[in-house]
Design a protein around this motif. Structure first.
Motif, PDB file in Angstrom:
ATOM      1  N   GLU A  50       0.831  -1.196   0.000  1.00 40.15           N
ATOM      2  CA  GLU A  50       0.000   0.000   0.000  1.00 40.15           C
ATOM      3  C   GLU A  50       0.872   1.254   0.000  1.00 40.15           C
ATOM      4  O   GLU A  50       0.601   2.204  -0.737  1.00 40.15           O
ATOM      5  CB  GLU A  50      -0.906  -0.002   1.235  1.00 40.15           C
ATOM      6  N   ARG A  51       1.933   1.266   0.782  1.00 40.91           N
ATOM      7  CA  ARG A  51       2.859   2.412   0.813  1.00 40.91           C
ATOM      8  C   ARG A  51       3.534   2.590  -0.544  1.00 40.91           C
ATOM      9  O   ARG A  51       3.691   3.716  -1.022  1.00 40.91           O
ATOM     10  CB  ARG A  51       3.923   2.232   1.896  1.00 40.91           C
ATOM     11  N   ASN A  53       2.325   1.792  -3.427  1.00 41.78           N
ATOM     12  CA  ASN A  53       1.319   2.360  -4.332  1.00 41.78           C
ATOM     13  C   ASN A  53       1.157   3.851  -4.077  1.00 41.78           C
ATOM     14  O   ASN A  53       1.026   4.638  -5.024  1.00 41.78           O
ATOM     15  CB  ASN A  53      -0.025   1.644  -4.169  1.00 41.78           C
ATOM     16  N   GLN A  54       1.165   4.250  -2.794  1.00 45.29           N
ATOM     17  CA  GLN A  54       1.060   5.671  -2.468  1.00 45.29           C
ATOM     18  C   GLN A  54       2.258   6.442  -3.017  1.00 45.29           C
ATOM     19  O   GLN A  54       2.104   7.540  -3.558  1.00 45.29           O
ATOM     20  CB  GLN A  54       0.952   5.867  -0.952  1.00 45.29           C
ATOM     21  N   ASN A  57       1.868   6.806  -6.711  1.00 47.48           N
ATOM     22  CA  ASN A  57       0.872   7.833  -7.025  1.00 47.48           C
ATOM     23  C   ASN A  57       1.438   9.225  -6.794  1.00 47.48           C
ATOM     24  O   ASN A  57       1.211  10.140  -7.601  1.00 47.48           O
ATOM     25  CB  ASN A  57      -0.396   7.642  -6.186  1.00 47.48           C
ATOM     26  N   LEU A  58       2.165   9.403  -5.694  1.00 41.71           N
ATOM     27  CA  LEU A  58       2.766  10.707  -5.405  1.00 41.71           C
ATOM     28  C   LEU A  58       3.808  11.075  -6.459  1.00 41.71           C
ATOM     29  O   LEU A  58       3.909  12.238  -6.860  1.00 41.71           O
ATOM     30  CB  LEU A  58       3.402  10.715  -4.017  1.00 41.71           C
TER      31      LEU A  58
END
Length: 175
Positions: A50-51, A53-54, A57-58
């Motif tokens: 999840e991190r 993916n974040q 995205n960032l």
């Protein structure tokens, strides 16, 4: 001597039984502990994914926001209606792409929805509706336009209207 109890044999039986029980308890504890560790590892891997993916995205957002092809237009709150409102438009005139970021906009009331307008040659052009559940600071792709002098947002009936209700204008920004 024939009636002498076999104590050595009894001790070995009890020792063997105790060893087997100890082995079973130890194995059960080890297996339970291992299952717990596997669950923890799976949870950590899920959080890590999840991190990642974040971060991805960032990184994409950073590339987008720093792209010189996109002109940043800040739409300021209309003094009489909502002076604290701010919306940012990112417009790529060459690709006719328009993205919108809601920085601060009041939650739309029931049966109402925000509508984006481009002012093109003095005429308002519908650029689409903002989602009713729009989150602050989320990037929203709107309709395309290759020529505009300003952008504005009005609060309209859900689904939109063909021309803006000027008394319901919340933000506006000229190029």
């Amino acid at each position: 001597e024939f009636n002498k109890p076999k104590t050595n044999t009894s001790i070995w039986k009890y020792s063997a039984a105790a060893s087997i029980i100890l082995l079973a308890v130890s194995s059960a504890y080890f297996i339970n502990n291992q299952n717990q560790k596997n669950k923890e590892i799976a949870s950590i891997n899920e959080a890590l994914e999840e991190r990642n993916n974040q971060i991805e995205n960032l990184s994409g957002d950073l590339a987008f926001y720093s792209n010189p092809d996109y002109k940043k237009i800040v739409l300021a709150g209309v003094k009489e209606k909502s002076p604290e409102s701010v919306v940012t438009i990112y417009w790529n005139k060459n690709k006719a792409e328009v993205y919108l970021v809601v920085n601060n906009l009041p939650t739309a009331i029931a049966n109402k929805q925000y509508q984006l307008w481009a002012i093109q040659d003095g005429v308002p052009v519908d650029m689409g509706m903002l989602p009713t559940d729009v989150a602050q600071n989320s990037l929203i792709k709107m309709k395309q336009i290759d020529n505009a002098q300003a952008f504005a947002i009005t609060l309209e009936n859900t689904g939109g209207v063909p021309s803006p209700t000027m008394s319901e204008m919340y933000v506006i920004g000229a190029l």
